[in-house]
Structure formats: C-alpha cells, structure tokens
Design a protein around this motif. Structure first.
Motif, PDB file in Angstrom:
ATOM      1  N   GLN A 157      -9.028 -21.866  53.618  1.00 18.72           N
ATOM      2  CA  GLN A 157      -8.187 -20.838  53.009  1.00 18.72           C
ATOM      3  C   GLN A 157      -9.037 -19.807  52.267  1.00 18.72           C
ATOM      4  O   GLN A 157      -8.765 -18.603  52.317  1.00 18.72           O
ATOM      5  CB  GLN A 157      -7.195 -21.488  52.044  1.00 18.72           C
ATOM      6  CG  GLN A 157      -6.166 -22.367  52.719  1.00 18.72           C
ATOM      7  CD  GLN A 157      -5.338 -23.124  51.702  1.00 18.72           C
ATOM      8  OE1 GLN A 157      -5.873 -23.684  50.741  1.00 18.72           O
ATOM      9  NE2 GLN A 157      -4.026 -23.143  51.886  1.00 18.72           N
ATOM     10  N   LEU A 158     -10.066 -20.296  51.575  1.00 22.05           N
ATOM     11  CA  LEU A 158     -10.970 -19.401  50.859  1.00 22.05           C
ATOM     12  C   LEU A 158     -11.690 -18.474  51.830  1.00 22.05           C
ATOM     13  O   LEU A 158     -11.787 -17.257  51.590  1.00 22.05           O
ATOM     14  CB  LEU A 158     -11.976 -20.225  50.061  1.00 22.05           C
ATOM     15  CG  LEU A 158     -13.099 -19.440  49.383  1.00 22.05           C
ATOM     16  CD1 LEU A 158     -12.551 -18.450  48.372  1.00 22.05           C
ATOM     17  CD2 LEU A 158     -14.092 -20.395  48.717  1.00 22.05           C
ATOM     18  N   ALA A 159     -12.192 -19.023  52.935  1.00 26.44           N
ATOM     19  CA  ALA A 159     -12.893 -18.204  53.925  1.00 26.44           C
ATOM     20  C   ALA A 159     -11.966 -17.121  54.474  1.00 26.44           C
ATOM     21  O   ALA A 159     -12.375 -15.960  54.655  1.00 26.44           O
ATOM     22  CB  ALA A 159     -13.414 -19.085  55.050  1.00 26.44           C
ATOM     23  N   GLU A 160     -10.718 -17.476  54.720  1.00 30.64           N
ATOM     24  CA  GLU A 160      -9.749 -16.503  55.227  1.00 30.64           C
ATOM     25  C   GLU A 160      -9.490 -15.411  54.199  1.00 30.64           C
ATOM     26  O   GLU A 160      -9.438 -14.214  54.529  1.00 30.64           O
ATOM     27  CB  GLU A 160      -8.454 -17.228  55.581  1.00 30.64           C
ATOM     28  CG  GLU A 160      -7.393 -16.340  56.202  1.00 30.64           C
ATOM     29  CD  GLU A 160      -6.150 -17.130  56.566  1.00 30.64           C
ATOM     30  OE1 GLU A 160      -5.036 -16.692  56.179  1.00 30.64           O
ATOM     31  OE2 GLU A 160      -6.279 -18.184  57.243  1.00 30.64           O
ATOM     32  N   LEU A 161      -9.340 -15.798  52.941  1.00 30.31           N
ATOM     33  CA  LEU A 161      -9.114 -14.820  51.878  1.00 30.31           C
ATOM     34  C   LEU A 161     -10.291 -13.854  51.768  1.00 30.31           C
ATOM     35  O   LEU A 161     -10.104 -12.632  51.642  1.00 30.31           O
ATOM     36  CB  LEU A 161      -8.890 -15.540  50.558  1.00 30.31           C
ATOM     37  CG  LEU A 161      -8.803 -14.667  49.298  1.00 30.31           C
ATOM     38  CD1 LEU A 161      -7.671 -13.661  49.406  1.00 30.31           C
ATOM     39  CD2 LEU A 161      -8.629 -15.550  48.061  1.00 30.31           C
ATOM     40  N   PRO A 170     -13.997 -11.202  62.718  1.00 29.70           N
ATOM     41  CA  PRO A 170     -14.725 -10.836  63.939  1.00 29.70           C
ATOM     42  C   PRO A 170     -13.775 -10.437  65.066  1.00 29.70           C
ATOM     43  O   PRO A 170     -12.598 -10.820  65.086  1.00 29.70           O
ATOM     44  CB  PRO A 170     -15.492 -12.114  64.291  1.00 29.70           C
ATOM     45  CG  PRO A 170     -14.684 -13.212  63.678  1.00 29.70           C
ATOM     46  CD  PRO A 170     -14.108 -12.649  62.407  1.00 29.70           C
ATOM     47  N   ASP A 171     -14.283  -9.663  65.995  1.00 23.07           N
ATOM     48  CA  ASP A 171     -13.494  -9.286  67.166  1.00 23.07           C
ATOM     49  C   ASP A 171     -12.995 -10.544  67.872  1.00 23.07           C
ATOM     50  O   ASP A 171     -13.730 -11.533  68.011  1.00 23.07           O
ATOM     51  CB  ASP A 171     -14.334  -8.455  68.135  1.00 23.07           C
ATOM     52  CG  ASP A 171     -14.686  -7.086  67.569  1.00 23.07           C
ATOM     53  OD1 ASP A 171     -13.988  -6.658  66.631  1.00 23.07           O
ATOM     54  OD2 ASP A 171     -15.659  -6.469  68.051  1.00 23.07           O
ATOM     55  N   GLY A 172     -11.763 -10.496  68.302  1.00 20.33           N
ATOM     56  CA  GLY A 172     -11.201 -11.638  68.994  1.00 20.33           C
ATOM     57  C   GLY A 172     -10.480 -12.608  68.087  1.00 20.33           C
ATOM     58  O   GLY A 172      -9.752 -13.484  68.573  1.00 20.33           O
ATOM     59  N   HIS A 173     -10.668 -12.487  66.760  1.00 22.37           N
ATOM     60  CA  HIS A 173      -9.963 -13.368  65.839  1.00 22.37           C
ATOM     61  C   HIS A 173      -8.483 -12.965  65.811  1.00 22.37           C
ATOM     62  O   HIS A 173      -8.153 -11.775  65.881  1.00 22.37           O
ATOM     63  CB  HIS A 173     -10.565 -13.263  64.437  1.00 22.37           C
ATOM     64  CG  HIS A 173     -10.079 -14.301  63.484  1.00 22.37           C
ATOM     65  ND1 HIS A 173      -8.852 -14.247  62.858  1.00 22.37           N
ATOM     66  CD2 HIS A 173     -10.670 -15.460  63.050  1.00 22.37           C
ATOM     67  CE1 HIS A 173      -8.696 -15.308  62.080  1.00 22.37           C
ATOM     68  NE2 HIS A 173      -9.787 -16.053  62.169  1.00 22.37           N
ATOM     69  N   PRO A 174      -7.572 -13.927  65.687  1.00 26.01           N
ATOM     70  CA  PRO A 174      -6.148 -13.583  65.662  1.00 26.01           C
ATOM     71  C   PRO A 174      -5.764 -12.604  64.562  1.00 26.01           C
ATOM     72  O   PRO A 174      -4.764 -11.884  64.687  1.00 26.01           O
ATOM     73  CB  PRO A 174      -5.478 -14.949  65.437  1.00 26.01           C
ATOM     74  CG  PRO A 174      -6.444 -15.952  65.938  1.00 26.01           C
ATOM     75  CD  PRO A 174      -7.801 -15.380  65.667  1.00 26.01           C
ATOM     76  N   TYR A 175      -6.570 -12.562  63.478  1.00 26.30           N
ATOM     77  CA  TYR A 175      -6.246 -11.667  62.366  1.00 26.30           C
ATOM     78  C   TYR A 175      -7.109 -10.404  62.350  1.00 26.30           C
ATOM     79  O   TYR A 175      -7.088  -9.650  61.370  1.00 26.30           O
ATOM     80  CB  TYR A 175      -6.433 -12.395  61.032  1.00 26.30           C
ATOM     81  CG  TYR A 175      -5.506 -13.574  60.824  1.00 26.30           C
ATOM     82  CD1 TYR A 175      -4.327 -13.706  61.549  1.00 26.30           C
ATOM     83  CD2 TYR A 175      -5.809 -14.556  59.889  1.00 26.30           C
ATOM     84  CE1 TYR A 175      -3.476 -14.788  61.363  1.00 26.30           C
ATOM     85  CE2 TYR A 175      -4.966 -15.643  59.683  1.00 26.30           C
ATOM     86  CZ  TYR A 175      -3.803 -15.746  60.434  1.00 26.30           C
ATOM     87  OH  TYR A 175      -2.965 -16.811  60.241  1.00 26.30           O
ATOM     88  N   ALA A 176      -7.846 -10.157  63.410  1.00 27.27           N
ATOM     89  CA  ALA A 176      -8.782  -9.027  63.415  1.00 27.27           C
ATOM     90  C   ALA A 176      -8.078  -7.684  63.238  1.00 27.27           C
ATOM     91  O   ALA A 176      -8.670  -6.731  62.728  1.00 27.27           O
ATOM     92  CB  ALA A 176      -9.601  -9.024  64.715  1.00 27.27           C
ATOM     93  N   ARG A 177      -6.831  -7.593  63.643  1.00 29.00           N
ATOM     94  CA  ARG A 177      -6.097  -6.325  63.549  1.00 29.00           C
ATOM     95  C   ARG A 177      -5.132  -6.321  62.352  1.00 29.00           C
ATOM     96  O   ARG A 177      -4.282  -5.438  62.243  1.00 29.00           O
ATOM     97  CB  ARG A 177      -5.335  -6.059  64.835  1.00 29.00           C
ATOM     98  CG  ARG A 177      -6.266  -5.870  66.041  1.00 29.00           C
ATOM     99  CD  ARG A 177      -5.470  -5.753  67.339  1.00 29.00           C
ATOM    100  NE  ARG A 177      -4.580  -4.589  67.327  1.00 29.00           N
ATOM    101  CZ  ARG A 177      -4.955  -3.348  67.657  1.00 29.00           C
ATOM    102  NH1 ARG A 177      -6.213  -3.118  68.037  1.00 29.00           N
ATOM    103  NH2 ARG A 177      -4.096  -2.349  67.644  1.00 29.00           N
ATOM    104  N   ILE A 178      -5.268  -7.318  61.473  1.00 28.62           N
ATOM    105  CA  ILE A 178      -4.435  -7.387  60.274  1.00 28.62           C
ATOM    106  C   ILE A 178      -5.284  -7.008  59.065  1.00 28.62           C
ATOM    107  O   ILE A 178      -6.419  -7.474  58.926  1.00 28.62           O
ATOM    108  CB  ILE A 178      -3.865  -8.807  60.086  1.00 28.62           C
ATOM    109  CG1 ILE A 178      -3.005  -9.191  61.298  1.00 28.62           C
ATOM    110  CG2 ILE A 178      -3.050  -8.892  58.804  1.00 28.62           C
ATOM    111  CD1 ILE A 178      -2.513 -10.621  61.258  1.00 28.62           C
TER     112      ILE A 178
END
Length: 369
Positions: A157-161, A170-178
C-alpha cells in the motif's frame, strides 16, 4: 551543511532546535474532548494550540487518526489539517498519522496533494499500519474483516501511495493512466506549472516493523514512545543500524512522541495524569468515553491491577512542575538520541494543555513571536 542536512532541510524534515532545547520540539494533537466539553470546544483548542506552537517556534504540528473514541475528535486528520492551515502561516502541519490500511492510497494522495496546495511546503504525511481503533470499527472502515491481511499489505500500500504522489507508475501498470490531483501530472500538462513541493512521507510505529521499513526506504521515522516506551530504544537502534541512504535522507532521522504535561501546580499535574490513566483503563477495557475529570479519577476505586497499570502508565508520562518536565525531556532525549521530540499533552481542560506547552516553551527559552 552535509548532504543529508541539505536534503532533509529541503524536505522540511529536519527542524531547528530553538532556545536551549536539545533538539527541535513539535506537537502531537489528539483533539481531546473532556467530560463536559464538545468536539467544537476541542477543535477550538486545537486552533489556539497550533497558533501558540507556531508563535513559540515549535517545528511541526501533527494530528493523529483515531476512530470510535468519544474523547478523541481526530477521526479526520485531513479535514482538521485544512482547518489549521487556514489559521497558521509557517508551522509544518501533518498526520501523526494516517492509518493507511483504513484508506485507498489514491484517496490519501489526493487529500494530501490538496493540503499541499493549500499550505505549500508545510505539509507532512505520516503513515501508520495500525487501525487506530478496535477491530470491529476497523472492519467497518475498511469494509472487510481481513484486518491481519491489511496490515501485512502495508508495504505494498505504501509503494502504491508513493507512486501516486510521484506520478511514476511504469508503463503497462494498471494505474499508469490514473493521476492523483492535485499532483505532478498538472505540471506536465500543456501550460502546466510544476509545484516544487511534495509532502514528505514519514513512517510511524510502535515496534520494529515500521523501523525496518523506514530504514530500508531511507525515510524519516516517528516512534510512539508515549504508549510503547519499552520498545523505543530497540526500535531506534534497529532503524539506525539498517538505514539505507535515499533521495530523501543520507542519514537516519527519528523523532519520538512523548507524553508530557507541565503545570504551575505539581499536584494538578499529578491529578491530570491519574485521569489520563483512568481514560486508558476505560479504553483498554472496551469502555471508551470522554476524557474524565480529575474529580472522576479521584472518586474512582482502582483495583489492584488497575492501580498497577496506573503507576506504570504514569511512569512514562513526563509530568510535574516545568523544571521536572524539562529535566525529564532532556534525560529522555539523551538516552534515546532522538533527533526531535514531539510532545503530546493530555488534560481534561484545553487551557491546561495550552499552559503546558507555554511553560515548556518558556523553560527552553523558545521565541515569543
């Protein structure tokens, strides 16, 4: 100035010791609601206290996240911090802390990005992995009863935050465009101007888990000495021994939360501490309520086990006359090597908390304006 000090200063991490204080002094506020008072009264006291702390040279002012506790009105740190930002100009404001497993990382990135936009260069984001409440309330907050799993997921969770705060999935990550907004994406948009500030992230803890994680990531660390005093030195040693330099810090930086109450009358300080112990007894026995008055505590018949707890709890509160408190704080800082002392004062009435910080500021010769 060393590279570490340059980095830390730029992030607002390292403070300046004022007057004769051995290290920077800061404030932790639980927005205490005493019996006979309202949450409105408690929040007004918080504004007064933040202004006092700013005028007297305290480095930062943090608000803790707690839930389902009638005597603690700090369930929404971001809301309170926005209010305090509107009533202060210089002091650093932050969470001590946000209990990350209770929230979606994107929501916290948005909240603290908004706070940073309100008070540029003044916002800290302190994070913890405990629920800040009982299990049933945590389950209601998280809409899940898988609490152990949430705590174990804290590093992820910390890494995501951090990714949301830096807008660098990174490109290709599900959250890359968020994108967390306010945030860095605004600076890279056509016509955008990049904000120079991003809230520095602190890890909070009362054991070795967050000490290790903060060390591994090269982040500043805040230890809850005020309710886990037996673990303070081992956790700080672990943090320092395992620290890895980062873009934030070249060397470890650790503050400790300290329960401290100075009073003009030594007897009054003792009475307030006894009420604090009664408050904790009620909380730990599943009967949380408003912060009791000293009269409530004096009338209460403590069982032998409760009296033992009271004596143990009081021993970890630096309290008494201002000379006693200053001596206790000096000894604690010397024993732990803490880089900063964050003081939290518990008393039934707001004016007693304000007076405690004023006395401590006077004892160390902190500035008066």
């Amino acid at each position: 100035m060393t590279a570490d000090e340059t980095r830390g200063d730029a992030q607002g991490i390292r403070g300046e010791a004022r007057g004769t204080a051995p290290v920077p002094l800061s404030v932790l506020d639980l927005v205490t609601v005493g019996a006979g008072s309202t949450a409105t009264d408690a929040l007004r006291t918080s504004v007064e206290l933040a202004r006092l702390a700013e005028s007297r040279g305290f480095h930062r002012y943090w608000v803790a996240e707690h839930h389902s506790m009638p005597g603690v009105a700090s369930s929404s740190p971001a809301v309170i911090l926005a209010h305090l930002a509107a009533h202060t100009e210089r002091i650093r404001l932050g969470s001590g802390g946000v209990m990350l497993p209770n929230h979606a990382p994107l929501v916290i990135a948005e909240q603290f990005g908004t706070l940073e936009a309100m008070a540029p260069g003044r916002v800290d984001l302190g994070l913890g992995r405990a629920p800040g409440t009982d299990g049933a309330t945590a389950a209601a907050l998280r809409r899940s009863d898988r609490l152990d799993e949430s705590a174990d997921d804290f590093p992820q969770q910390l890494a995501e935050l951090l990714r949301f705060l830096d807008d660098d999935f990174p490109d290709g990550h599900p959250y890359a465009r968020i994108h967390a907004i306010p945030g860095p994406i605004q600076g890279s948009s056509p016509g955008g101007v990049q904000s120079p500030n991003r809230p520095p992230v602190w890890l909070l803890g009362s054991s070795g888990f967050s000490a290790r994680l903060a060390a591994m990531l090269g982040l500043p660390f805040a230890f809850a000495h005020h309710f886990s005093a037996q673990n303070t030195v081992p956790a700080l040693d672990l943090y320092r021994e395992q620290f890895r330099p980062s873009a934030v810090l070249d060397e470890p930086y650790a503050l400790i939360g300290v329960s401290a109450l100075a009073a003009d009358d030594e007897k009054e300080a003792r009475r307030q501490v006894r009420a604090t112990a009664l408050n904790m007894i009620r909380l730990r026995s599943g009967r949380p309520g408003l912060f009791p008055s000293p009269e409530d505590a004096e009338a209460y018949e403590f069982s032998p086990l409760e009296q033992e707890f009271t004596d143990s709890w009081a021993a970890n509160i630096v309290h008494g006359t201002v000379d006693e408190v200053r001596s206790g704080l000096d000894e604690l800082q010397k024993r732990t090597g803490a880089d900063e002392l964050m003081l939290t004062s518990h008393a039934h009435r707001g004016e007693l908390r304000l007076r405690s910080y004023e006395l401590i500021a006077d004892a160390y010769g902190l500035p008066t304006a």
